[in-house]
Design a protein around this motif. Sequence first.
Motif, PDB file in Angstrom:
ATOM      1  N   ILE A   1     -10.484  -8.798  -3.272  1.00 26.89           N
ATOM      2  CA  ILE A   1      -9.104  -8.544  -3.716  1.00 26.89           C
ATOM      3  C   ILE A   1      -8.236  -8.460  -2.469  1.00 26.89           C
ATOM      4  N   LYS A   2      -7.195  -9.281  -2.405  1.00 21.04           N
ATOM      5  CA  LYS A   2      -6.311  -9.275  -1.240  1.00 21.04           C
ATOM      6  C   LYS A   2      -4.861  -9.102  -1.680  1.00 21.04           C
ATOM      7  N   TRP A   3      -4.175  -8.200  -1.000  1.00 16.65           N
ATOM      8  CA  TRP A   3      -2.732  -8.043  -1.178  1.00 16.65           C
ATOM      9  C   TRP A   3      -2.198  -7.183  -0.043  1.00 16.65           C
ATOM     10  N   GLY A   4      -1.023  -7.510   0.415  1.00 15.38           N
ATOM     11  CA  GLY A   4      -0.484  -6.786   1.555  1.00 15.38           C
ATOM     12  C   GLY A   4      -1.367  -7.021   2.772  1.00 15.38           C
ATOM     13  N   THR A   5      -1.714  -5.978   3.456  1.00 13.41           N
ATOM     14  CA  THR A   5      -2.571  -6.096   4.640  1.00 13.41           C
ATOM     15  C   THR A   5      -3.979  -5.570   4.373  1.00 13.41           C
TER      16      THR A   5
ATOM     17  N   LEU B   1     -14.681   0.588  -3.725  1.00  9.12           N
ATOM     18  CA  LEU B   1     -14.339  -0.671  -3.073  1.00  9.12           C
ATOM     19  C   LEU B   1     -14.292  -0.464  -1.570  1.00  9.12           C
ATOM     20  N   ALA B   2     -14.970  -1.346  -0.840  1.00 12.82           N
ATOM     21  CA  ALA B   2     -14.841  -1.335   0.614  1.00 12.82           C
ATOM     22  C   ALA B   2     -13.499  -1.950   0.980  1.00 12.82           C
ATOM     23  N   SER B   3     -12.873  -1.447   2.039  1.00 11.37           N
ATOM     24  CA  SER B   3     -11.556  -1.958   2.423  1.00 11.37           C
ATOM     25  C   SER B   3     -11.527  -2.286   3.904  1.00 11.37           C
ATOM     26  N   ARG B   4     -10.715  -3.269   4.249  1.00  9.92           N
ATOM     27  CA  ARG B   4     -10.492  -3.607   5.644  1.00  9.92           C
ATOM     28  C   ARG B   4      -9.053  -4.080   5.806  1.00  9.92           C
ATOM     29  N   ALA B   5      -8.508  -3.865   6.983  1.00 15.99           N
ATOM     30  CA  ALA B   5      -7.143  -4.314   7.274  1.00 15.99           C
ATOM     31  C   ALA B   5      -7.176  -5.784   7.687  1.00 15.99           C
ATOM     32  N   MET B   6      -6.216  -6.549   7.193  1.00 15.28           N
ATOM     33  CA  MET B   6      -6.114  -7.963   7.527  1.00 15.28           C
ATOM     34  C   MET B   6      -5.010  -8.169   8.552  1.00 15.28           C
ATOM     35  N   ALA B   7      -5.229  -9.105   9.453  1.00 14.40           N
ATOM     36  CA  ALA B   7      -4.223  -9.391  10.478  1.00 14.40           C
ATOM     37  C   ALA B   7      -3.000 -10.074   9.873  1.00 14.40           C
ATOM     38  N   GLU B   8      -3.237 -10.961   8.916  1.00 10.55           N
ATOM     39  CA  GLU B   8      -2.145 -11.672   8.256  1.00 10.55           C
ATOM     40  C   GLU B   8      -1.958 -11.122   6.847  1.00 10.55           C
ATOM     41  N   PRO B   9      -0.768 -10.658   6.496  1.00  8.26           N
ATOM     42  CA  PRO B   9      -0.568 -10.097   5.151  1.00  8.26           C
ATOM     43  C   PRO B   9      -0.645 -11.173   4.066  1.00  8.26           C
ATOM     44  N   GLU B  10      -1.119 -10.767   2.919  1.00  9.06           N
ATOM     45  CA  GLU B  10      -1.194 -11.637   1.736  1.00  9.06           C
ATOM     46  C   GLU B  10       0.026 -11.324   0.861  1.00  9.06           C
TER      47      GLU B  10
ATOM     48  N   GLU C   1       0.826  -1.198   0.000  1.00 11.19           N
ATOM     49  CA  GLU C   1       0.000   0.000   0.000  1.00 11.19           C
ATOM     50  C   GLU C   1       0.868   1.258   0.000  1.00 11.19           C
ATOM     51  N   GLY C   2       0.738   2.057  -1.043  1.00 14.64           N
ATOM     52  CA  GLY C   2       1.565   3.254  -1.164  1.00 14.64           C
ATOM     53  C   GLY C   2       2.944   2.973  -1.720  1.00 14.64           C
ATOM     54  N   GLY C   3       3.215   1.725  -2.068  1.00 18.71           N
ATOM     55  CA  GLY C   3       4.497   1.344  -2.673  1.00 18.71           C
ATOM     56  C   GLY C   3       4.240   0.688  -4.019  1.00 18.71           C
ATOM     57  N   LEU C   4       4.036  -0.621  -4.002  1.00 24.97           N
ATOM     58  CA  LEU C   4       3.702  -1.323  -5.242  1.00 24.97           C
ATOM     59  C   LEU C   4       2.352  -0.857  -5.789  1.00 24.97           C
ATOM     60  N   ILE C   5       1.438  -0.528  -4.892  1.00 27.61           N
ATOM     61  CA  ILE C   5       0.193   0.134  -5.305  1.00 27.61           C
ATOM     62  C   ILE C   5       0.379   1.620  -5.017  1.00 27.61           C
ATOM     63  N   PRO C   6       0.660   2.419  -6.041  1.00 28.97           N
ATOM     64  CA  PRO C   6       1.002   3.829  -5.786  1.00 28.97           C
ATOM     65  C   PRO C   6      -0.212   4.635  -5.333  1.00 28.97           C
ATOM     66  N   LEU C   7       0.058   5.679  -4.603  1.00 30.86           N
ATOM     67  CA  LEU C   7      -0.984   6.570  -4.108  1.00 30.86           C
ATOM     68  C   LEU C   7      -1.292   7.629  -5.165  1.00 30.86           C
ATOM     69  N   ASP C   8      -2.586   7.888  -5.351  1.00 28.63           N
ATOM     70  CA  ASP C   8      -3.058   8.935  -6.270  1.00 28.63           C
ATOM     71  C   ASP C   8      -2.629   8.700  -7.710  1.00 28.63           C
ATOM     72  N   THR C   9      -2.443   7.442  -8.081  1.00 26.77           N
ATOM     73  CA  THR C   9      -2.063   7.085  -9.458  1.00 26.77           C
ATOM     74  C   THR C   9      -2.852   5.851  -9.873  1.00 26.77           C
ATOM     75  N   VAL C  10      -3.352   5.841 -11.099  1.00 25.31           N
ATOM     76  CA  VAL C  10      -4.052   4.650 -11.586  1.00 25.31           C
ATOM     77  C   VAL C  10      -3.066   3.481 -11.636  1.00 25.31           C
ATOM     78  N   TRP C  11      -3.422   2.415 -10.966  1.00 23.30           N
ATOM     79  CA  TRP C  11      -2.549   1.237 -10.880  1.00 23.30           C
ATOM     80  C   TRP C  11      -3.027   0.164 -11.840  1.00 23.30           C
ATOM     81  N   ARG C  12      -2.083  -0.580 -12.393  1.00 25.72           N
ATOM     82  CA  ARG C  12      -2.368  -1.584 -13.422  1.00 25.72           C
ATOM     83  C   ARG C  12      -3.153  -2.779 -12.895  1.00 25.72           C
ATOM     84  N   PHE C  13      -3.322  -2.905 -11.569  1.00 31.97           N
ATOM     85  CA  PHE C  13      -4.109  -3.977 -10.954  1.00 31.97           C
ATOM     86  C   PHE C  13      -3.561  -5.352 -11.352  1.00 31.97           C
ATOM     87  N   GLY C  14      -2.259  -5.512 -11.208  1.00 33.15           N
ATOM     88  CA  GLY C  14      -1.646  -6.791 -11.550  1.00 33.15           C
ATOM     89  C   GLY C  14      -0.239  -6.576 -12.057  1.00 33.15           C
TER      90      GLY C  14
END
Length: 229
Positions: free
Chosen positions: A214-218, A178-187, A103-116
Amino acid sequence: MPGPTAEDLKAKRGFIDAYFEEGETMRTACSLLAALMIPVLSAAQNAPPAPLRVAASSLASVEVHLNARRIGNQWYEEDASLSGPSRIAVSYGQPHARGRKVEGGLIPLDTVWRFGANMATTLHSDLDITLGDLKLPRGDYSLFILYTRTGYALIVNRGTGQWGTDHDASKDLGRVTLASRAMAEPEPSLSIYLVPDAPDPKTGYAELRGALRIKWGTTELTTSWRVDQ
């Protein structure tokens, strides 16, 4: 006609001697060059081969199958005379975090991400569906994600077959919150799920709807999908 003079013979002999002397010099130079080249050629032959420029990448897909197909305004059960079940499918290049920030790294902030990774992530549907609150006629689409400080949005684009970074905003059909929630175990790897609703205990059949997860990171992102009837 008088024969050659002594001076003529002497000049000719000098020319011949110079010719052979030059030839000997050239032969010596060639021999020396060959001697110098032998170690170079030997080293080249014994050098380890250059590494292959080949990369491995993961591809993934998830599908929902319905054991019927809608033709016109009528449903037909799956039959050998038809082309199999109806499909809703998401196909994507699957990136892996490998210890990097998502989050904020591989998925950049304020930029359209390629989703894969690699080619654009695609959505295929044999049926008219509603994704979130966005109605989509049956067909093929590309999916992107926009991550901002206020949340995540799924972008549905009518372009297909493009590289994942080639997002043409003029072909966007709409955005789904998209609704979002934090996961205890990272994906560790991007994982996408199409989860159908459970069957109704009274009928044994489920409504033709479910969740896109959709799950990735936390972070886990979700929205709904349903088949339009």
